[in-house]
Design a protein around this motif. Structure first.
Motif, mmCIF file in Angstrom:
data_model
loop_
_atom_site.group_PDB
_atom_site.id
_atom_site.type_symbol
_atom_site.label_atom_id
_atom_site.label_comp_id
_atom_site.label_asym_id
_atom_site.label_seq_id
_atom_site.Cartn_x
_atom_site.Cartn_y
_atom_site.Cartn_z
ATOM 1 N N LEU A 153 -2.545 6.773 4.905
ATOM 2 C CA LEU A 153 -2.305 7.041 3.490
ATOM 3 C C LEU A 153 -3.421 7.844 2.827
ATOM 4 O O LEU A 153 -3.319 8.169 1.640
ATOM 5 N N GLY A 154 -4.482 8.132 3.561
ATOM 6 C CA GLY A 154 -5.580 8.897 2.993
ATOM 7 C C GLY A 154 -6.366 8.141 1.945
ATOM 8 O O GLY A 154 -6.789 8.723 0.935
ATOM 9 N N VAL A 155 -6.589 6.854 2.153
ATOM 10 C CA VAL A 155 -7.323 6.025 1.188
ATOM 11 C C VAL A 155 -8.815 6.216 1.420
ATOM 12 O O VAL A 155 -9.298 6.053 2.551
ATOM 13 N N PRO A 156 -9.585 6.529 0.385
ATOM 14 C CA PRO A 156 -10.992 6.893 0.591
ATOM 15 C C PRO A 156 -11.932 5.743 0.925
ATOM 16 O O PRO A 156 -12.913 5.935 1.638
ATOM 17 N N ARG A 157 -11.650 4.533 0.393
ATOM 18 C CA ARG A 157 -12.569 3.422 0.613
ATOM 19 C C ARG A 157 -11.901 2.339 1.449
ATOM 20 O O ARG A 157 -10.793 1.901 1.132
ATOM 21 N N VAL A 158 -12.606 1.888 2.482
ATOM 22 C CA VAL A 158 -12.104 0.840 3.359
ATOM 23 C C VAL A 158 -13.151 -0.260 3.389
ATOM 24 O O VAL A 158 -14.310 -0.019 3.760
ATOM 25 N N LEU A 159 -12.746 -1.473 3.003
ATOM 26 C CA LEU A 159 -13.688 -2.579 2.843
ATOM 27 C C LEU A 159 -13.268 -3.757 3.703
ATOM 28 O O LEU A 159 -12.100 -3.897 4.070
ATOM 29 N N ALA A 167 0.826 -1.205 0.000
ATOM 30 C CA ALA A 167 0.000 0.000 0.000
ATOM 31 C C ALA A 167 0.863 1.260 0.000
ATOM 32 O O ALA A 167 0.591 2.212 -0.752
ATOM 33 N N HIS A 168 1.900 1.287 0.821
ATOM 34 C CA HIS A 168 2.780 2.447 0.861
ATOM 35 C C HIS A 168 3.488 2.658 -0.481
ATOM 36 O O HIS A 168 3.649 3.805 -0.936
ATOM 37 N N ALA A 169 3.905 1.567 -1.120
ATOM 38 C CA ALA A 169 4.600 1.683 -2.403
ATOM 39 C C ALA A 169 3.661 2.207 -3.489
ATOM 40 O O ALA A 169 4.047 3.054 -4.309
ATOM 41 N N PHE A 170 2.436 1.723 -3.508
ATOM 42 C CA PHE A 170 1.479 2.226 -4.496
ATOM 43 C C PHE A 170 1.140 3.688 -4.231
ATOM 44 O O PHE A 170 1.025 4.499 -5.160
ATOM 45 N N ALA A 171 0.966 4.028 -2.962
ATOM 46 C CA ALA A 171 0.628 5.409 -2.624
ATOM 47 C C ALA A 171 1.726 6.378 -3.039
ATOM 48 O O ALA A 171 1.454 7.541 -3.352
ATOM 49 N N ALA A 172 2.974 5.923 -3.053
ATOM 50 C CA ALA A 172 4.107 6.788 -3.404
ATOM 51 C C ALA A 172 4.335 6.892 -4.907
ATOM 52 O O ALA A 172 5.120 7.735 -5.349
ATOM 53 N N HIS A 173 3.679 6.046 -5.696
ATOM 54 C CA HIS A 173 3.913 6.057 -7.139
ATOM 55 C C HIS A 173 3.160 7.217 -7.779
ATOM 56 O O HIS A 173 1.949 7.381 -7.560
ATOM 57 N N PRO A 174 3.826 8.016 -8.597
ATOM 58 C CA PRO A 174 3.174 9.202 -9.168
ATOM 59 C C PRO A 174 2.077 8.899 -10.177
ATOM 60 O O PRO A 174 1.258 9.775 -10.478
ATOM 61 N N ASP A 175 2.037 7.677 -10.689
ATOM 62 C CA ASP A 175 1.057 7.322 -11.712
ATOM 63 C C ASP A 175 -0.014 6.388 -11.157
ATOM 64 O O ASP A 175 -0.697 5.704 -11.904
ATOM 65 N N VAL A 176 -0.168 6.355 -9.831
ATOM 66 C CA VAL A 176 -1.124 5.457 -9.190
ATOM 67 C C VAL A 176 -2.036 6.252 -8.272
ATOM 68 O O VAL A 176 -1.588 7.157 -7.556
ATOM 69 N N GLU A 177 -3.300 5.877 -8.273
ATOM 70 C CA GLU A 177 -4.252 6.369 -7.278
ATOM 71 C C GLU A 177 -4.685 5.172 -6.436
ATOM 72 O O GLU A 177 -5.310 4.244 -6.949
#
Length: 362
Positions: free
Chosen positions: A54-60, A25-35
């Protein structure tokens, strides 16, 4: 419809945010081309903490909710090993690209089904073999090509721990993990060997596995939680030793252990012997400096060369960059999980050999 072009950010959901999943999750959050659009985990406190950080909007709470959600192009799966196949196949059938933690699956049949699903869906399926991204491994790859060590004939490879039996209950369950130390650490070591040797086929395996320390109560990681009656089985191996024969006559001595009354303590070792020289990578506690030695004769005298090597890298950021690049490239057929399948086939042969007590063919 999942993203199939280079327009817009890649929308990713991470399924399972324990230790490794949180790293994803941290690696994806840091990638400039990923949401990073969603996290899913059965443990509310864990998923909420990572989402808040990480400020992720949806938690399931369930992976099925991710596959049913709109606005997701790819998923990262970091669940117990036995869930890799069903969740990955469902995600691919939903049209999503998949980054699945190692091992690809607990059985060869499941691994093949995952690769077939990726091919049918025309989607990327990757496994994060992040250790091959280390700088010292990259140095060895270059050195073996030029100047090289002559014809390679034998490899010694290991990952050994003094007291590292996994803390999570599912790691110690054959039903949920598919095995113990070998299926946990073995994929990385096997990947390094085959990668550096140029992907030769493995022809035979002869092996033994032991689970003596775990059942005797030794070898638990210092971070392991106390045993909870009824929730903490140990029916897997804590040590596996194998001898592999490869195409071209190269032999491999391969040892993986979670625990042992020995000097080894989180040691990753890879020694490659050639006719004209040898190389060794030795990394204790994931050290990245001073890990490489080269052995050659200089003027007829045995010499040890310790090159200055920047061994950094090998984290999940490099894996995520490659995963995103593979999707963006459009060459999805080249990233269908086949490489991880070959590692699963070898590990399966090691387990089969240990079961029958004889060498087996792949």
């Amino acid at each position: 419809m999942p993203l199939t072009s280079s327009s817009g950010p890649l929308r990713v959901a991470v399924i399972g945010v324990g230790g490794v999943g949180a790293a994803h999750a941290h690696a994806f959050a840091a990638h400039p081309d990923v949401e990073l659009v969603a996290l899913a985990d059965a443990v509310p406190g864990r998923r909420d903490a990572v989402a808040a950080e990480l400020g992720v909007p949806r938690v399931l709470g369930d992976w099925r909710e991710v596959l049913a959600a709109d606005g997701v192009d790819a998923v990262s799966i970091a669940l117990p090993n036995a869930l890799h196949a069903p969740v990955t196949i469902a995600a691919l059938e939903a049209g999503l690209h998949v980054l699945c933690e190692k091992p690809l699956a607990t059985t060869v049949a499941d691994a093949r089904a995952m690769v077939d699903a990726a091919r049918t869906a025309g989607r990327v399926l990757e496994v994060p073999f992040n250790h091959r991204k280390r700088g010292d491994v990259a140095f060895l790859e270059r050195y073996l090509a030029d100047p090289g060590i002559g014809e390679i004939y034998h490899v010694r490879a290991s990952w050994r721990r003094r007291a590292g039996i996994a803390a999570a209950g599912w790691f110690r369950s054959r039903e949920l993990a598919g095995g113990g130390a070998l299926i946990d650490l073995g994929p990385h070591v096997l990947d390094l060997v085959l990668h550096l040797l140029g992907e030769p086929a493995v022809r035979t395996a002869s092996a033994a596995v032991h689970g003596r320390l775990g059942t005797a109560g030794y070898g638990r990681s210092r971070s392991a939680a106390p045993v909870r009656d009824g929730h903490d089985v140990f029916d897997v191996e804590d040590l596996a030793s194998a001898f592999l024969r490869l195409d071209g006559g190269v032999s491999v001595q391969f040892e993986i252990s979670w625990a042992g009354h020995a000097a080894d303590d989180e040691d990753i070792s890879l020694e490659i012997l050639g006719v004209d020289g040898g190389v060794r990578l030795f990394s204790r506690w994931y050290a990245t400096e001073g890990t490489v030695e080269v052995f050659r004769d200089v003027g007829g005298v045995p010499a040890v060369i310790r090159p200055a090597v920047d061994g950094r890298g090998g984290d999940h950021h490099s894996v995520v960059r490659d995963f995103v690049a593979a999707i963006r490239s459009g060459a999805w057929a080249e990233h269908d999980g086949s490489l991880a399948l070959r590692r699963t086939e070898v590990l399966d042969a090691v387990y089969r050999s240990a079961t029958v007590g004889a060498e087996v063919e792949l």
